[in-house]
Design a protein around this motif. Structure first.
Motif, PDB file in Angstrom:
ATOM      1  N   LEU A  39     -10.105 -46.141  -1.934  1.00 53.32           N
ATOM      2  CA  LEU A  39      -9.232 -44.816  -2.353  1.00 53.32           C
ATOM      3  C   LEU A  39      -8.861 -44.321  -0.783  1.00 53.32           C
ATOM      4  O   LEU A  39      -9.181 -44.849   0.118  1.00 53.32           O
ATOM      5  N   SER A  40      -8.208 -43.168  -0.736  1.00 56.33           N
ATOM      6  CA  SER A  40      -7.435 -43.009   0.453  1.00 56.33           C
ATOM      7  C   SER A  40      -8.333 -42.018   1.301  1.00 56.33           C
ATOM      8  O   SER A  40      -7.793 -40.782   1.902  1.00 56.33           O
ATOM      9  N   HIS A  41      -9.527 -41.932   1.559  1.00 58.77           N
ATOM     10  CA  HIS A  41     -10.139 -41.035   2.135  1.00 58.77           C
ATOM     11  C   HIS A  41     -10.078 -41.350   3.709  1.00 58.77           C
ATOM     12  O   HIS A  41     -10.011 -42.637   4.019  1.00 58.77           O
ATOM     13  N   LEU A  47      -9.876 -36.845   1.213  1.00 62.11           N
ATOM     14  CA  LEU A  47      -8.579 -37.629   0.782  1.00 62.11           C
ATOM     15  C   LEU A  47      -7.727 -37.231   1.702  1.00 62.11           C
ATOM     16  O   LEU A  47      -7.381 -36.087   2.052  1.00 62.11           O
ATOM     17  N   PRO A  50      -3.879 -35.876  -0.742  1.00 64.46           N
ATOM     18  CA  PRO A  50      -4.225 -35.505  -2.106  1.00 64.46           C
ATOM     19  C   PRO A  50      -3.265 -34.993  -2.746  1.00 64.46           C
ATOM     20  O   PRO A  50      -2.333 -34.336  -2.453  1.00 64.46           O
ATOM     21  N   GLN A  64       2.608 -38.129  -3.139  1.00 61.51           N
ATOM     22  CA  GLN A  64       1.575 -38.567  -2.091  1.00 61.51           C
ATOM     23  C   GLN A  64       1.382 -39.937  -2.368  1.00 61.51           C
ATOM     24  O   GLN A  64       0.345 -40.413  -1.883  1.00 61.51           O
ATOM     25  N   GLN A  68      -1.460 -42.296   0.110  1.00 61.35           N
ATOM     26  CA  GLN A  68      -2.744 -42.678  -0.379  1.00 61.35           C
ATOM     27  C   GLN A  68      -2.722 -44.264  -0.526  1.00 61.35           C
ATOM     28  O   GLN A  68      -3.887 -44.626  -0.083  1.00 61.35           O
ATOM     29  N   GLN A  71      -3.188 -45.327   3.438  1.00 61.57           N
ATOM     30  CA  GLN A  71      -4.623 -45.368   3.640  1.00 61.57           C
ATOM     31  C   GLN A  71      -5.541 -46.067   2.887  1.00 61.57           C
ATOM     32  O   GLN A  71      -6.501 -46.375   3.569  1.00 61.57           O
ATOM     33  N   THR A  72      -5.361 -46.208   1.709  1.00 69.68           N
ATOM     34  CA  THR A  72      -6.250 -47.081   0.948  1.00 69.68           C
ATOM     35  C   THR A  72      -6.296 -48.624   1.547  1.00 69.68           C
ATOM     36  O   THR A  72      -7.495 -49.260   1.900  1.00 69.68           O
ATOM     37  N   GLN A 137      -6.788 -37.751  -6.578  1.00 69.39           N
ATOM     38  CA  GLN A 137      -6.673 -39.184  -6.503  1.00 69.39           C
ATOM     39  C   GLN A 137      -5.699 -39.716  -7.397  1.00 69.39           C
ATOM     40  O   GLN A 137      -5.778 -39.505  -8.555  1.00 69.39           O
TER      41      GLN A 137
END
Length: 152
Positions: A39-41, A47, A50, A64, A68, A71-72, A137
């Motif tokens: 995921l996109s943390h 996140l 978000p 978003q 997301q 970043q993933t 998410q």
């Protein structure tokens, strides 16, 4: 990188939910790397991009999605590097998304950017789901990569 008795190599990001849920982010067995749903943390575990939530705690828009997804892939590239691999080694990916149309639009752009080609050389699945691990998410992506060197 810790190794266990069955010649598996593992990698983690060090985020709190790895311990809470009890899993590793990636595991290599022989020449195959299996990457858990990413995921996109960011590095801080929060996140990136978000989604805004409605009064019921559900995403109210999917603007978003691009942030997301990007970043993933960034997080996935970090994991692959732990095994000496890159996105070029990915043979399959599955995108789990809350909104297929916005994911298709954003994903088609970001995938080409991340893989560096108009037609990434991997099998790809785009699957609509009703919920993911965190309320904000809106995308989660799993990967499988094959390299020409087995785990030590």
């Amino acid at each position: 990188m810790p190794t266990n008795k069955s010649a598996k190599k593992i990698a983690n990001h060090g985020v709190v939910w790895e311990q809470a849920f009890g899993y590793v982010q990636a595991v290599q067995v022989k020449d195959t790397i299996y990457i858990s749903g990413q995921l996109s943390h960011g590095d801080d575990g929060k996140l990136v991009g978000p989604a805004e939530l409605d009064d019921n705690g559900r995403p109210s828009d999917f603007s978003q999605m691009e942030a997301q997804i990007r970043q993933t892939y960034v997080n996935t590239k970090k994991l692959l590097a732990e095994f000496g691999a890159t996105l070029d080694d990915v043979v399959e990916e599955t995108l789990y998304v809350l909104d297929v149309p916005s994911a298709f639009e954003a994903g088609s752009k970001i995938r080409k950017e991340m893989y560096g080609t108009d037609i990434p050389q991997c099998a790809s699945n785009l699957i609509g789901v009703t919920a993911l691990a965190f309320p904000e998410q809106i995308v989660e992506i799993t990967f499988r990569a094959v390299i020409d060197r087995p785990a030590d």
